[in-house]
Enzyme design. Sequence first.
Site, mmCIF file in Angstrom:
data_model
loop_
_atom_site.group_PDB
_atom_site.id
_atom_site.type_symbol
_atom_site.label_atom_id
_atom_site.label_comp_id
_atom_site.label_asym_id
_atom_site.label_seq_id
_atom_site.Cartn_x
_atom_site.Cartn_y
_atom_site.Cartn_z
ATOM 1 C CG LEU A 1 38.176 95.862 43.510
ATOM 2 C CD1 LEU A 1 39.521 95.131 43.580
ATOM 3 C CD2 LEU A 1 37.880 96.270 42.073
ATOM 4 C CG ASP A 2 31.587 92.917 42.176
ATOM 5 O OD1 ASP A 2 31.072 93.856 42.797
ATOM 6 O OD2 ASP A 2 31.374 92.685 40.974
ATOM 7 C CE LYS A 3 33.102 86.166 49.907
ATOM 8 N NZ LYS A 3 32.063 85.366 50.614
ATOM 9 N NE ARG B 1 30.059 89.759 38.294
ATOM 10 C CZ ARG B 1 29.701 89.486 39.542
ATOM 11 N NH1 ARG B 1 30.069 90.295 40.528
ATOM 12 N NH2 ARG B 1 28.980 88.416 39.814
#
Length: 302
Positions: free
Chosen positions: A124-126, A228
Site C-alpha cells: 500500500l502507498d505510504k 489515484r
Amino acid sequence: MPYKKIKLENPSSSGKSGKKAFLFLMQSLKIPINEAQKLIDKKRLFCNGNLVERKNEILQGLVELIVYENAPKGVKIVFENDEFAVLEKPSGVLCHPNGRNCEYSLCDEIWELWGNCACVAHRLDKETSGLILVAKNKNLQVEFKTMFEKRLIEKEYLALVQGCVKEKFEVNLPMCLTQNYDDIKTRMQISSSGKKALSFFQRLQFYPKFDASLVLCKPFTGRQHQLRLHLFHTGHKILGEPLYGLEKEQIEQILDGKLSEEERVKLTGAKRLMLHSQRLHFFYKEKEFDISSNEEFLREFI
C-alpha cells in the site's frame, strides 16, 4: 534509529586466513548466497571500518554489519492464523524501511510479531491506510503474490474524492511511469504504450457540505497509483492527493514534510490521502476468507 551496527565474529582476527565476503555472511548468518549478496549490495557490510563492496573481498580483521532493529509502536491485527495475518496499516507508514534514516515502518511490527521471514504479500502507498495481507514465510509470500497477479484476491478500497461522481462507472486506461525526466519519478501517467489498467467505481454517498463523494473502488489490475490516477483523470481526484494535479514544487514540499497540516488541507483538501484498503476476499486451501476493515475511515474528516 532502527538501524544499528553489530560486530560479527571473524576467526581471521586471531591469525587465521580470511574468507570471501559472501561466504563469510552465508556461514555467519546461515543465509543463502542471494541474501548475502543483497546485504553487500545494500552497503551493510564493513571490514575494519571500510565499506565492503565486492562479494569476493577477503575479510580480515573487524567485521561489522548494519542491521535493522525493530521499534514497534503497536498495530491492529484484524485476522491471524498459522500461515498469514491481516493488519490495519495506518496512513503515513511505509510498508518497508526505505533507508537508514527511516525511523519506523510496518516491518517493525511484522518482524517483532512473527520474525524476519514474515513479509507483506502486497503493498500500500505510504499514505494509504487499511488492510494489508502478511505472509508468515517467504514461500507463502510468493504464493500470495501469484494469486494477486492472477486476480484471485479481490481488493476493495474506499476513497473520498472531489465533486459528485456518477453512480457507477469504470476506467479502462493503460498506465506507465512518467516519461518526463524532470518530473517526480514515482508519478504515473496515462499512456497507450503503458500496461492495461482497469478500475470500477461506485458512489456510496455524496456530501454537499464538502462537495465530496465517498466512492467504492475496485481495481481489476494492480498498477502503481492505479485508483489515484484513474480518479484524477476523470476530474475527481482523491482529497489529500500529494502527486496528481499539483506542480513539482508543491509535491516536493508535501513529500519533504515542509507544509503544515493547515497548508496541505488548503492545497489538497485533506491532511492525508483519503484512500483506504477496505476489503480482501479470496480462497486459500479451499477455504473462503472475506475480511473487512472496521476502521472509521472518515472520522477525521466528516
